[in-house]
Scaffold this motif. Sequence first.
Motif, PDB file in Angstrom:
ATOM      1  N   VAL A 128      42.699  51.723  46.426  1.00  0.00           N
ATOM      2  CA  VAL A 128      43.299  50.436  46.083  1.00  0.00           C
ATOM      3  C   VAL A 128      43.938  50.522  44.699  1.00  0.00           C
ATOM      4  O   VAL A 128      43.657  51.451  43.932  1.00  0.00           O
TER       5      VAL A 128
ATOM      6  N   VAL B 160      37.767  52.012  46.064  1.00  0.00           N
ATOM      7  CA  VAL B 160      36.885  50.857  46.175  1.00  0.00           C
ATOM      8  C   VAL B 160      35.765  51.236  47.133  1.00  0.00           C
ATOM      9  O   VAL B 160      36.001  51.789  48.203  1.00  0.00           O
TER      10      VAL B 160
ATOM     11  N   SER C 275      32.803  49.594  49.212  1.00  0.00           N
ATOM     12  CA  SER C 275      32.239  48.328  49.677  1.00  0.00           C
ATOM     13  C   SER C 275      30.898  48.619  50.326  1.00  0.00           C
ATOM     14  O   SER C 275      30.773  49.571  51.104  1.00  0.00           O
TER      15      SER C 275
ATOM     16  N   THR D 208      34.486  37.113  45.745  1.00  0.00           N
ATOM     17  CA  THR D 208      35.408  38.112  45.179  1.00  0.00           C
ATOM     18  C   THR D 208      34.891  38.529  43.811  1.00  0.00           C
ATOM     19  O   THR D 208      35.403  38.144  42.763  1.00  0.00           O
TER      20      THR D 208
ATOM     21  N   LEU E 254      42.770  43.159  42.662  1.00  0.00           N
ATOM     22  CA  LEU E 254      42.442  44.244  43.558  1.00  0.00           C
ATOM     23  C   LEU E 254      43.306  44.067  44.803  1.00  0.00           C
ATOM     24  O   LEU E 254      43.067  43.185  45.632  1.00  0.00           O
ATOM     25  N   ASP E 255      44.391  44.866  44.880  1.00  0.00           N
ATOM     26  CA  ASP E 255      45.436  44.656  45.903  1.00  0.00           C
ATOM     27  C   ASP E 255      45.916  43.202  45.886  1.00  0.00           C
ATOM     28  O   ASP E 255      45.997  42.534  46.915  1.00  0.00           O
TER      29      ASP E 255
ATOM     30  N   VAL F  78      44.479  40.586  44.974  1.00  0.00           N
ATOM     31  CA  VAL F  78      43.446  39.557  45.144  1.00  0.00           C
ATOM     32  C   VAL F  78      42.622  39.550  43.860  1.00  0.00           C
ATOM     33  O   VAL F  78      42.105  40.584  43.444  1.00  0.00           O
TER      34      VAL F  78
ATOM     35  N   THR G  86      33.250  41.085  51.951  1.00  0.00           N
ATOM     36  CA  THR G  86      34.496  40.726  51.269  1.00  0.00           C
ATOM     37  C   THR G  86      35.565  41.787  51.528  1.00  0.00           C
ATOM     38  O   THR G  86      36.730  41.470  51.811  1.00  0.00           O
ATOM     39  N   ALA G  87      35.181  43.073  51.436  1.00  0.00           N
ATOM     40  CA  ALA G  87      36.151  44.159  51.638  1.00  0.00           C
ATOM     41  C   ALA G  87      36.681  44.178  53.061  1.00  0.00           C
ATOM     42  O   ALA G  87      37.888  44.350  53.293  1.00  0.00           O
TER      43      ALA G  87
ATOM     44  N   ARG H 107      38.886  40.727  53.492  1.00  0.00           N
ATOM     45  CA  ARG H 107      39.913  40.299  52.557  1.00  0.00           C
ATOM     46  C   ARG H 107      40.679  41.446  51.875  1.00  0.00           C
ATOM     47  O   ARG H 107      41.713  41.198  51.264  1.00  0.00           O
ATOM     48  N   VAL H 108      40.135  42.686  51.997  1.00  0.00           N
ATOM     49  CA  VAL H 108      40.807  43.790  51.286  1.00  0.00           C
ATOM     50  C   VAL H 108      41.198  44.908  52.252  1.00  0.00           C
ATOM     51  O   VAL H 108      42.377  45.260  52.385  1.00  0.00           O
ATOM     52  N   LEU H 109      40.217  45.476  52.945  1.00  0.00           N
ATOM     53  CA  LEU H 109      40.467  46.662  53.763  1.00  0.00           C
ATOM     54  C   LEU H 109      40.844  46.319  55.199  1.00  0.00           C
ATOM     55  O   LEU H 109      41.366  47.172  55.923  1.00  0.00           O
TER      56      LEU H 109
END
Length: 660
Positions: free
Chosen positions: A374, A387, A389, A418, A443-444, A446, A472-473, A476-478
């Motif tokens: 990320v 990252v 998670s 987050t 983070l990306d 976010v 969360t990852a 919302r991220v991965l």
Amino acid sequence: MVAARPAAGQPLIELRNIRKSYGGTGGEPSVEILHGIDLDIRAGEFVAIVGASGSGKSTLMHILGCLDRPGSGSYRFAGQDISSLGADELAWLRREAFGFVFQGYHLIRTLDACHNVQVPAVYAGMPAPERQGRAQALLARLGLGERTGHRPGQLSGGQQQRVSIARALMNGGHVILADEPTGALDSHSGAEVMALLRELADAGHTVILITHDPQVAAQARRVVRISDGDIVGDGGQDRSGVSPEPAAPECDARHFMAGMARGAAHGASWFADVKETLGSAWRTLWVSRFRTLLTLLGIVIGVASVIVLMAVGQGASEQTLAQMAAFGNTHRMSIRPGTDNARGLRGLLTEADVRLVSEVPNVDIAMPFLTGSVMLRAGGTDLYTLVWSMGHEGLRLFNWQLARGVFFSEEDERQLATVVVLGKLARERLFPDGDAIGRYVLLDNVPFRVIGELAETGEDDGDNIAAIPFATASRRVLGTPYPGLIQVKVVDPARIDRTVADVTAVLEEAHRVRDFNIANNPAHARAQNEAARQQSLLLALIAGISLVVGGIGIMNIMLMAVKERTREIGIRMATGARQRDIRRQFLTEAVMVSLVGGVAGMAIGLVIGVGLIYWAVPVVFSIRAMLLAFGCAVATGLVFGFMPARQAARLDPVVALAGE
């Protein structure tokens, strides 16, 4: 020796038809030196055996003194036939009955005058204080009271001959065999020696003088002439002023064999024997200390190498385990998606699998884990990093420590919070000006709030990361709900193999196929540790080659010593040393070299190890390794010293005395 006298009228020494030949082996012709010698010598006589060189007189003396055996015929001493006696029994007889005075003095060069005189008493088992006092008294009586501490090289010829006379008298000297005692002396010293022999004869000792000089022979009370191996003249029994019962104690014929059996089997006490052998070995090695030092080098290098290499290997192994333990690797295993071999389908892991694994016995923690690359941004700084998670127990699973702040909680996971925990390097690059707690990073794109900073782990993978909750990852991220792997921490790593089998059974039952792989970190750690141990052992074995080389050096030096000290061996045998005494002497010298080398090697190994510690090299000393190296050094001396010692013990006394 029993303090009694032979039967009245019985000669002390009786020779009947004694013959001796040399050669006759290996195609060489046999040459007869003695042609049927008949000779009686009574206790207390002063007899001169005179003849030209090559007449056989020295051969006769060797037979009389039990240094050599006749080819045929009968030799009776105190009424007992001794022609069939063993080597140790003859050694006892030489020690108790005879004293030798040689033309070349035949003193042991590494011993001082006092210790040279004591040699016969050592093999007789006389206590050290008693024999030292007697030796000093004898030397004082012979006019050498001020020269007791001088070695042969520091004495004149006459003084050396007087030392040899004192040695001959050490155990009583009932029969003094003097072989050309004045041949290497000037006229004044020769006259002094002959005066001493006459005094001994007057005191009751049986004196047998071997000479080629008629003038010297004329000073005896009986002259036996020998020519070409035959007795051609005999002055008859010496009766001039000699008591029929000499003052010197003689063997009792009735108890001769029993006394000899006891004397041949036993000498000094075990402790006194070992103490004397060690002292003699030390004196010998000290005189040749430069050569001894060169011999020591192989043992010293070998022992030091074994100690240092095993200590370094053990230190490296423990450092590896400590580093693995720092990340929890010694208690952790990982479950990854795999491919079903039957259908070729790649499997998936789910959070339901995490719950199943957590219920397996011996599992302490089971949590989903997902990683990805990320972009982190804080202020005007961008950082492309990893990252990680995970669940809220990640701190305990990875055995991390917090430098600041807190780790995310179970509540943070439920609420898809987050929040982020930064590794040390990531924090320093994003917030070089100070504390990051409570500040935000993108983070990306976010925004995540920094709630903690990990303490330094010493590994880039652990210091340059951003740790966030798995929930969360994944959402919302991965963008994937499936864990990349399941991280598992076990309670007891010793039961890891059983735990792996249980986890496999649970997941196979859930998936109906085996579409996963398990990385067994504890087993890997054990294998790595075993590999390190094997490597250390290999290094130690390589170093042990130095010990073998050192042992070969010891054997070589001891074989040379046997050759160089052949005459010394003959002297010791002439003064009563048994074969086991000679063997023990040389074996002790070899072991002593190994002992000294082992101690020096241990000391040098410890010094080198301390130096490596100073230079921050991981070193762990092992008492077992040090004892093993030291024990191997001693065993090396014992093994490689045995052959030279056996060779020395098997020498023929006459051949040894003639050696250089």
